[in-house]
Scaffold this active site. Structure first.
Site, PDB file in Angstrom:
ATOM      1  N   SER A  71       0.870  -1.169   0.000  1.00  0.00           N
ATOM      2  CA  SER A  71       0.000   0.000   0.000  1.00  0.00           C
ATOM      3  C   SER A  71       0.913   1.228   0.000  1.00  0.00           C
ATOM      4  CB  SER A  71      -0.901  -0.017   1.237  1.00  0.00           C
ATOM      5  OG  SER A  71      -1.720   1.128   1.255  1.00  0.00           O
ATOM      6  N   ASN A 100       6.504   4.897 -16.265  1.00  0.00           N
ATOM      7  CA  ASN A 100       5.167   4.494 -15.828  1.00  0.00           C
ATOM      8  C   ASN A 100       4.487   5.744 -15.269  1.00  0.00           C
ATOM      9  OD1 ASN A 100       3.387   3.537 -13.395  1.00  0.00           O
ATOM     10  ND2 ASN A 100       3.641   1.714 -14.657  1.00  0.00           N
ATOM     11  N   CYS A 130      -5.123   3.624 -10.752  1.00  0.00           N
ATOM     12  CA  CYS A 130      -5.174   4.551  -9.607  1.00  0.00           C
ATOM     13  C   CYS A 130      -6.599   5.010  -9.365  1.00  0.00           C
ATOM     14  CB  CYS A 130      -4.333   5.789  -9.885  1.00  0.00           C
ATOM     15  SG  CYS A 130      -2.729   5.420 -10.490  1.00  0.00           S
ATOM     16  N   LYS A 165      -1.293  -0.124 -18.794  1.00  0.00           N
ATOM     17  CA  LYS A 165      -1.168  -1.159 -17.763  1.00  0.00           C
ATOM     18  C   LYS A 165      -2.521  -1.383 -17.103  1.00  0.00           C
ATOM     19  CE  LYS A 165       1.654  -2.765 -13.974  1.00  0.00           C
ATOM     20  NZ  LYS A 165       2.923  -2.570 -13.286  1.00  0.00           N
ATOM     21  N   ASN A 192      -1.465  -5.694 -12.947  1.00  0.00           N
ATOM     22  CA  ASN A 192      -1.059  -4.937 -11.772  1.00  0.00           C
ATOM     23  C   ASN A 192      -1.476  -5.777 -10.546  1.00  0.00           C
ATOM     24  OD1 ASN A 192      -0.345  -2.782 -10.010  1.00  0.00           O
ATOM     25  ND2 ASN A 192      -0.850  -1.319 -11.605  1.00  0.00           N
TER      26      ASN A 192
HETATM   27  C1  LIG Z   1       5.997  -2.293  -3.826  1.00  0.00           C
HETATM   28  C2  LIG Z   1       5.310  -2.249  -5.154  1.00  0.00           C
HETATM   29  C3  LIG Z   1       5.129  -1.017  -5.800  1.00  0.00           C
HETATM   30  C4  LIG Z   1       4.499  -0.965  -7.055  1.00  0.00           C
HETATM   31  N1  LIG Z   1       4.356   0.251  -7.691  1.00  0.00           N
HETATM   32  C5  LIG Z   1       3.796   0.282  -8.937  1.00  0.00           C
HETATM   33  C6  LIG Z   1       3.706   1.529  -9.653  1.00  0.00           C
HETATM   34  O1  LIG Z   1       4.155   2.592  -9.203  1.00  0.00           O
HETATM   35  N2  LIG Z   1       3.112   1.508 -10.884  1.00  0.00           N
HETATM   36  C7  LIG Z   1       2.620   0.342 -11.433  1.00  0.00           C
HETATM   37  O2  LIG Z   1       2.093   0.374 -12.559  1.00  0.00           O
HETATM   38  N3  LIG Z   1       2.731  -0.843 -10.787  1.00  0.00           N
HETATM   39  C8  LIG Z   1       3.297  -0.896  -9.568  1.00  0.00           C
HETATM   40  N4  LIG Z   1       3.414  -2.101  -8.920  1.00  0.00           N
HETATM   41  C9  LIG Z   1       2.913  -3.329  -9.567  1.00  0.00           C
HETATM   42  C10 LIG Z   1       4.045  -4.119 -10.233  1.00  0.00           C
HETATM   43  O3  LIG Z   1       4.676  -3.349 -11.248  1.00  0.00           O
HETATM   44  C11 LIG Z   1       3.489  -5.433 -10.860  1.00  0.00           C
HETATM   45  O4  LIG Z   1       2.505  -5.103 -11.823  1.00  0.00           O
HETATM   46  C12 LIG Z   1       2.847  -6.343  -9.829  1.00  0.00           C
HETATM   47  O5  LIG Z   1       3.561  -6.333  -8.613  1.00  0.00           O
HETATM   48  C13 LIG Z   1       2.725  -7.800 -10.328  1.00  0.00           C
HETATM   49  O6  LIG Z   1       3.974  -8.371 -10.635  1.00  0.00           O
HETATM   50  P1  LIG Z   1       4.844  -9.244  -9.566  1.00  0.00           P
HETATM   51  O7  LIG Z   1       3.922 -10.303  -9.021  1.00  0.00           O
HETATM   52  O8  LIG Z   1       5.996  -9.768 -10.366  1.00  0.00           O
HETATM   53  O9  LIG Z   1       5.266  -8.295  -8.502  1.00  0.00           O
HETATM   54  C14 LIG Z   1       4.031  -2.173  -7.665  1.00  0.00           C
HETATM   55  C15 LIG Z   1       4.216  -3.397  -7.008  1.00  0.00           C
HETATM   56  C16 LIG Z   1       4.855  -3.456  -5.777  1.00  0.00           C
HETATM   57  C17 LIG Z   1       5.053  -4.798  -5.113  1.00  0.00           C
END
Ligand SMILES: Cc1cc2nc3c(=O)[nH]c(=O)nc-3n(C[C@H](O)[C@H](O)[C@H](O)COP(=O)(O)O)c2cc1C
Length: 301
Positions: A71, A100, A130, A165, A192
């Site tokens: 979060s 992004n 968002c 995305k 996401n």
């Molecule tokens: C700590 C954290 C911060 C994230 N911040 C963003 C963000 O700023 N913009 C975004 O599009 N996705 C964000 N994500 C989502 C990741 O880019 C990704 O889509 C999501 O975690 C699924 O992939 P994963 O299971 O490999 O982590 C964030 C994820 C995490 C864990």
């Protein structure tokens, strides 16, 4: 590294299909101290909003049995802060540089995209997950009708390749993907994080101040894979597949269901060199199986 890992995505050529996912790799600087990050195919930078954001109060991350909840609340330096303090490092990296972009109003998205499009970056990744204050708290990423409006305006605001995305919490992920294609997006990123929650039983309260947080990591992989499969069968624009990828086998699964490239997020927190391991793993698999190009296996399922 041989050039048989090269991948074409829209008008861009990636040296390999492994990209670091937004929010899990910052702007690359910290990881550069650990390994040569120019071996990667690309980096999607931490989500940028028009103005600097402090992010959410209280707990920001929480580990689960097979992944994590976050979060963070889009804490970022804002577009101008990025340009002043981060861009000089980011723009000089020899890989595909993706910015992004997040926002809470269409106007903010568009201004941020217009400013960023003047800089030396390769691609815009429009994060429509968002909360949208003007739409009564509904996310742009939930309803395809609302999503169309922001994608249409974003398309007009930049000549750079535009990737949208998507939120896995969308009402209908296929309708959403089709809307992206129809409104002129050059590609799609998914998934996401999934809306989820956790409870502290001692204090009998939510772990997160906002009650819900985003689930990522291995727990979401099978669902993410299904969504990427569905989307790849319903659009002709290329897809960045992600969600719980922790090794080269996971990456190949996403490619076999149709992803052109993959992104790795949470796994960076377990093994900061995961990007390199996945690239090597894919290359070895191709050697063993006598695969000349990833085109041979992409979308075979
Ligand atoms: C700590 C954290 C911060 C994230 N911040 C963003 C963000 O700023 N913009 C975004 O599009 N996705 C964000 N994500 C989502 C990741 O880019 C990704 O889509 C999501 O975690 C699924 O992939 P994963 O299971 O490999 O982590 C964030 C994820 C995490 C864990």
């Amino acid at each position: 590294m041989s050039n048989k890992l090269e991948v074409k995505f829209s008008s861009l050529k990636f040296k390999n299909p492994v990209i670091m996912a937004s929010g899990t790799f910052g702007f690359g600087k910290e990881y550069q101290e650990i390994y040569d990050i120019e071996k990667l195919g690309g980096i999607s930078c931490k989500g940028l909003t028009l103005h600097k954001k402090e992010g959410n109060k209280g707990n920001r991350i929480h580990e689960t049995a097979a992944g994590m909840l976050n979060s963070v609340g889009l804490e970022n330096p804002g577009v101008e802060g990025f340009i002043q303090n981060e861009l000089s490092f980011f723009e000089n990296l020899d890989l595909i540089k993706i910015t992004n972009v997040g926002g809470s109003t269409i106007e903010d998205y568009i201004k941020a995209i217009e400013i960023l499009s003047k800089e030396k970056i390769d691609m815009i990744e429009l994060n429509i997950s968002c909360p949208n204050v003007k739409e009564g708290g509904m996310a742009f990423g939930i309803n395809d009708g609302i999503a169309r409006r922001v994608i249409k305006e974003a398309r007009k605001a930049t000549k750079l390749p535009l990737v949208v995305k998507l939120s896995p919490n969308a009402e209908d992920i296929i309708k959403m993907a089709v809307a992206c294609e129809e409104e002129g997006a050059d590609g799609i990123s998914l998934v996401n994080t999934f809306k989820a929650m956790a409870i502290d039983i001692k204090s009998r309260s939510n772990i997160f101040q906002n009650t819900y947080a985003g689930l990522s990591g291995p727990a979401i992989k099978p669902i993410a894979l299904r969504m990427v499969h569905e989307v790849c069968h319903n659009v002709s624009i290329p897809v960045f597949g992600m969600g719980g990828i922790t090794n080269y086998k996971d990456a190949l699964e996403f490619i076999m269901v149709g992803a052109t490239c993959i992104q790795v997020g949470t796994a960076n927190f377990i093994n900061p060199r995961i990007g390199l391991d996945i690239i090597d793993g894919i290359e070895n698999f191709m050697l063993e199986e006598n695969i000349k190009s990833l085109d041979e296996i992409r979308g075979i399922i």
